[in-house]
Scaffold this motif. Structure first.
Motif, PDB file in Angstrom:
ATOM      1  N   ALA A  38      -3.689  -1.983  -2.767  1.00  0.00           N
ATOM      2  CA  ALA A  38      -2.762  -1.575  -3.857  1.00  0.00           C
ATOM      3  C   ALA A  38      -1.904  -0.566  -3.233  1.00  0.00           C
ATOM      4  N   HIS A  52       1.341   2.474  -4.686  1.00  0.00           N
ATOM      5  CA  HIS A  52       1.530   3.346  -5.765  1.00  0.00           C
ATOM      6  C   HIS A  52       2.431   2.670  -6.643  1.00  0.00           C
ATOM      7  N   SER A  53       3.222   1.888  -6.324  1.00  0.00           N
ATOM      8  CA  SER A  53       4.205   1.234  -7.377  1.00  0.00           C
ATOM      9  C   SER A  53       3.831  -0.319  -7.755  1.00  0.00           C
ATOM     10  N   GLN A  54       2.873  -0.499  -7.360  1.00  0.00           N
ATOM     11  CA  GLN A  54       2.401  -2.002  -7.710  1.00  0.00           C
ATOM     12  C   GLN A  54       2.160  -2.066  -9.106  1.00  0.00           C
ATOM     13  N   LEU A  55       2.545  -3.142  -9.785  1.00  0.00           N
ATOM     14  CA  LEU A  55       2.332  -3.399 -11.294  1.00  0.00           C
ATOM     15  C   LEU A  55       1.401  -4.687 -11.275  1.00  0.00           C
ATOM     16  N   GLY A  56       1.385  -5.635 -10.414  1.00  0.00           N
ATOM     17  CA  GLY A  56       0.592  -6.728 -10.770  1.00  0.00           C
ATOM     18  C   GLY A  56      -0.831  -6.625  -9.824  1.00  0.00           C
ATOM     19  N   GLN A 104      -3.624  -7.185  -6.634  1.00  0.00           N
ATOM     20  CA  GLN A 104      -3.408  -7.311  -5.280  1.00  0.00           C
ATOM     21  C   GLN A 104      -3.385  -8.615  -4.535  1.00  0.00           C
ATOM     22  N   ASP A 162      -1.164 -15.475 -15.294  1.00  0.00           N
ATOM     23  CA  ASP A 162      -0.034 -15.928 -15.372  1.00  0.00           C
ATOM     24  C   ASP A 162       0.152 -17.004 -16.693  1.00  0.00           C
TER      25      ASP A 162
END
Length: 227
Positions: A2, A4-8, A10, A25
């Motif tokens: 992951a 720092h800016s990941q929202l979903g 891995q 989803d």
């Protein structure tokens, strides 16, 4: 891994994790449809004048009784399928035993003779350049890719949890009890996880590192450690 800016989630590295992402989803789309319908009805009630015939209509009562049942079925069927897939363990190609301690992991390759080691977190002061802080261990768990791996998890002292998000694996380590799960890695790589059960002062310093390699590399690695 992951960022720092990941929202979903891995990137999935196992079939189980791929199914979990697809179900996530799917559930979000169902929730979006429900929220859209509720917002539409709320706006309609605030802007339109309801007649008594619309309020007492049996057709509407029938719809709002059947529709939630259909929604529950749409969520339950794929969820049950994934649960059965996660619980199913056929004949594994490799069996690995993970033992949780305060605060490190011990591993035993039960298909090999005397292939055991401990995995401690590498302190920040000794961490090589380019490696991940609080996630690297002095010994990695090496497994062959595209092979069914069965992992047996237990603990020696308190509750722990062996978890790797990108593989879709999370199994509690309980003293005096053996829990098992299985997974298959679909690609080579290094996958990181951590103990996911609060187990004491150094709970955040129990990383898990799994390295998926081709079968030939795994055989060379295992023969080197066994000798």
């Amino acid at each position: 891994m992951a960022n720092h800016s990941q929202l979903g989630f891995q990137d999935a590295s196992s079939p189980i994790m791929e199914e979990l992402v697809e179900f996530h989803d799917h559930a979000l789309m169902v929730a979006l449809a429900i929220c859209s319908l509720v917002l539409y009805l709320l706006a309609l009630m605030l802007t339109e004048k309801l007649s008594s015939s619309a309020v007492d209509a049996q057709e509407i009562e029938l719809i709002w009784t059947i529709l939630p049942a259909i929604v529950l079925i749409l969520l339950a069927l794929p969820s049950l399928q994934i649960l059965y897939m996660m619980d199913e363990v056929d004949e594994p190609d490799l069996t690995l035993k993970a033992i949780g301690h305060q605060w490190y992991w011990s591993y035993e390759y039960t298909d090999f003779k005397d292939l055991t080691f401990d995995a401690y977190m590498i302190p920040t002061t000794e961490l090589p350049l380019g490696h991940f802080r609080l996630l690297e261990t002095d010994n990695r768990v090496v497994i062959p890719m595209e092979s069914l791996i069965r992992i047996i998890v237990t603990a020696d002292d308190v509750l722990h949890s062996w978890a790797i998000p990108t593989l879709g694996v999370k199994t509690d380590a309980i003293p005096g009890r053996l829990n098992q799960t299985s997974f298959i890695t679909t690609r080579p790589g290094v996958f990181y996880g951590q103990c996911s059960e609060i187990c004491g002062a150094n709970h955040s310093f129990m990383p898990i590192v799994v390295e998926s390699t081709p079968l030939a590399h795994f055989e060379n690695w295992s023969s080197t450690l066994s000798s």
